[in-house]
Design a protein around this motif. Structure first.
Motif, PDB file in Angstrom:
ATOM      1  N   SER A  90     -15.055  11.561 -46.459  1.00 32.52           N
ATOM      2  CA  SER A  90     -13.667  11.081 -46.371  1.00 32.52           C
ATOM      3  C   SER A  90     -13.078  10.867 -47.755  1.00 32.52           C
ATOM      4  O   SER A  90     -11.895  11.154 -47.999  1.00 32.52           O
ATOM      5  N   ASP A  91     -13.859  10.376 -48.674  1.00 29.10           N
ATOM      6  CA  ASP A  91     -13.384  10.220 -50.055  1.00 29.10           C
ATOM      7  C   ASP A  91     -13.085  11.577 -50.672  1.00 29.10           C
ATOM      8  O   ASP A  91     -12.107  11.738 -51.419  1.00 29.10           O
ATOM      9  N   LEU A  92     -13.952  12.539 -50.408  1.00 28.24           N
ATOM     10  CA  LEU A  92     -13.701  13.885 -50.916  1.00 28.24           C
ATOM     11  C   LEU A  92     -12.403  14.459 -50.361  1.00 28.24           C
ATOM     12  O   LEU A  92     -11.635  15.125 -51.084  1.00 28.24           O
ATOM     13  N   ASN A  93     -12.139  14.208 -49.088  1.00 24.67           N
ATOM     14  CA  ASN A  93     -10.898  14.713 -48.469  1.00 24.67           C
ATOM     15  C   ASN A  93      -9.671  14.090 -49.115  1.00 24.67           C
ATOM     16  O   ASN A  93      -8.668  14.783 -49.359  1.00 24.67           O
ATOM     17  N   ARG A  94      -9.770  12.775 -49.378  1.00 31.29           N
ATOM     18  CA  ARG A  94      -8.627  12.115 -50.024  1.00 31.29           C
ATOM     19  C   ARG A  94      -8.409  12.662 -51.432  1.00 31.29           C
ATOM     20  O   ARG A  94      -7.276  12.878 -51.866  1.00 31.29           O
ATOM     21  N   PHE A  95      -9.486  12.910 -52.158  1.00 26.97           N
ATOM     22  CA  PHE A  95      -9.369  13.445 -53.509  1.00 26.97           C
ATOM     23  C   PHE A  95      -8.778  14.864 -53.477  1.00 26.97           C
ATOM     24  O   PHE A  95      -7.934  15.222 -54.315  1.00 26.97           O
ATOM     25  N   GLU A  96      -9.209  15.646 -52.498  1.00 26.31           N
ATOM     26  CA  GLU A  96      -8.690  17.001 -52.370  1.00 26.31           C
ATOM     27  C   GLU A  96      -7.188  16.990 -52.076  1.00 26.31           C
ATOM     28  O   GLU A  96      -6.424  17.788 -52.609  1.00 26.31           O
ATOM     29  N   GLU A  97      -6.785  16.030 -51.214  1.00 24.62           N
ATOM     30  CA  GLU A  97      -5.365  15.920 -50.881  1.00 24.62           C
ATOM     31  C   GLU A  97      -4.545  15.557 -52.118  1.00 24.62           C
ATOM     32  O   GLU A  97      -3.437  16.085 -52.333  1.00 24.62           O
ATOM     33  N   LYS A  98      -5.100  14.688 -52.945  1.00 27.82           N
ATOM     34  CA  LYS A  98      -4.418  14.300 -54.178  1.00 27.82           C
ATOM     35  C   LYS A  98      -4.272  15.498 -55.116  1.00 27.82           C
ATOM     36  O   LYS A  98      -3.202  15.716 -55.729  1.00 27.82           O
ATOM     37  N   VAL A  99      -5.336  16.300 -55.233  1.00 32.74           N
ATOM     38  CA  VAL A  99      -5.282  17.497 -56.080  1.00 32.74           C
ATOM     39  C   VAL A  99      -4.234  18.473 -55.572  1.00 32.74           C
ATOM     40  O   VAL A  99      -3.470  19.072 -56.354  1.00 32.74           O
ATOM     41  N   ARG A 100      -4.187  18.627 -54.263  1.00 33.11           N
ATOM     42  CA  ARG A 100      -3.191  19.539 -53.690  1.00 33.11           C
ATOM     43  C   ARG A 100      -1.776  19.075 -53.983  1.00 33.11           C
ATOM     44  O   ARG A 100      -0.885  19.897 -54.281  1.00 33.11           O
ATOM     45  N   ARG A 101      -1.553  17.769 -53.915  1.00 33.23           N
ATOM     46  CA  ARG A 101      -0.196  17.257 -54.223  1.00 33.23           C
ATOM     47  C   ARG A 101       0.172  17.515 -55.683  1.00 33.23           C
ATOM     48  O   ARG A 101       1.302  17.883 -56.010  1.00 33.23           O
ATOM     49  N   GLU A 102      -0.829  17.297 -56.563  1.00 35.85           N
ATOM     50  CA  GLU A 102      -0.566  17.543 -57.976  1.00 35.85           C
ATOM     51  C   GLU A 102      -0.302  19.024 -58.234  1.00 35.85           C
ATOM     52  O   GLU A 102       0.560  19.387 -59.052  1.00 35.85           O
ATOM     53  N   GLU A 103      -1.086  19.882 -57.564  1.00 41.50           N
ATOM     54  CA  GLU A 103      -0.846  21.322 -57.709  1.00 41.50           C
ATOM     55  C   GLU A 103       0.547  21.704 -57.217  1.00 41.50           C
ATOM     56  O   GLU A 103       1.243  22.529 -57.844  1.00 41.50           O
ATOM     57  N   ALA A 104       0.969  21.106 -56.084  1.00 40.41           N
ATOM     58  CA  ALA A 104       2.302  21.402 -55.550  1.00 40.41           C
ATOM     59  C   ALA A 104       3.402  20.935 -56.511  1.00 40.41           C
ATOM     60  O   ALA A 104       4.415  21.621 -56.711  1.00 40.41           O
ATOM     61  N   MET A 105       3.181  19.751 -57.107  1.00 43.72           N
ATOM     62  CA  MET A 105       4.170  19.242 -58.063  1.00 43.72           C
ATOM     63  C   MET A 105       4.276  20.168 -59.271  1.00 43.72           C
ATOM     64  O   MET A 105       5.394  20.448 -59.774  1.00 43.72           O
TER      65      MET A 105
END
Length: 239
Positions: free
Chosen positions: A183-198
């Motif tokens: 679950s922590d990995l999923n949250r970190f991945e989601e954060k990376v995706r948001r940064e990539e989108a930004m």
């Protein structure tokens, strides 16, 4: 310690039900360690008592042998005295013959006494021999029990260690399941995706701004060309 008590203890220990004792024990390993110590001490005490019993039996056997040998020797002496008496009586020495007959009688009396003592000892020797045989057998059984106890103790310790390792592994797996690090990995991945989108958004925004600037320059170029042509047109008319 009487022979009966020794035999009773040996028999009781030899017939001990180890499985029943283990079922009743709160801590089988500690109980087995204590049983091994108790058995070892009892074997040591029993060995001393059995050795004493065997020693007494050997003394009885030695005394019996002496009585049998003494009876035989007195018989030989009685026979010799009787023959001497017969020789003296045949030669007419009646008084001397009577003396040797009396010696033969004394020897025969000693022979009878030795035979009686030997006969009296025989039942006791037989009984003592039976007791010693049982004690030896009991000791052998006790020693086998000690070996069995030691084997069970070692097996129990090995099984306990294996069970402990299995329990530790099971607890570790449970903790992993509860914590669920994915679950922590999923949250970190989601954060990376948001940064990539930004980042992509910023790049797109920057690209659109640059295009607008170039369009503006193109518009300026077109206006300048129009003004130049208009000026040229007016100059032509004036001429």
């Amino acid at each position: 310690m009487s022979k009966q008590t020794i035999l009773g203890r040996v028999t009781q220990l030899a017939k001990a039900n180890l499985n029943a004792l283990l079922d009743q024990a709160e801590d089988p390993q500690k109980m087995l360690d204590q049983l091994i110590r108790d058995y070892t001490n009892n074997i040591s005490e029993a060995e001393q008592a059995v050795a004493t019993t065997i020693g007494n039996l050997r003394m009885l056997e030695a005394d019996h042998k002496e009585d049998v040998e003494a009876a035989s020797e007195w018989g030989v002496k009685a026979l010799a005295a009787s023959r001497k008496a017969d020789e003296l009586r045949a030669s007419g020495a009646t008084a001397d013959a009577d003396k040797f007959d009396n010696l033969a009688k004394v020897a025969l009396g000693r022979q009878m006494q030795s035979e009686k003592e030997a006969g009296t000892a025989e039942p006791t020797i037989a009984a003592q021999t039976e007791v010693v045989d049982k004690l030896k057998s009991g000791l052998d059984s006790m020693k086998s029990k000690v070996a069995e106890l030691q084997s069970k103790r070692d097996e129990l310790v090995a099984r306990a260690r294996t069970a402990q390792a299995q329990n530790t592994m099971t607890d570790a797996v449970k903790n992993i399941d509860v914590m669920d690090p994915t679950s922590d990995l999923n949250r970190f991945e989601e954060k990376v995706r948001r940064e990539e989108a930004m980042a992509m958004g910023r790049q797109e925004l920057a690209a659109s701004s640059l295009d607008a600037q170039f369009e503006y320059l193109e518009d300026l170029g077109k206006s300048s060309e129009i003004e130049a042509r208009l000026a040229a047109l007016k100059q032509g008319r004036a001429a």
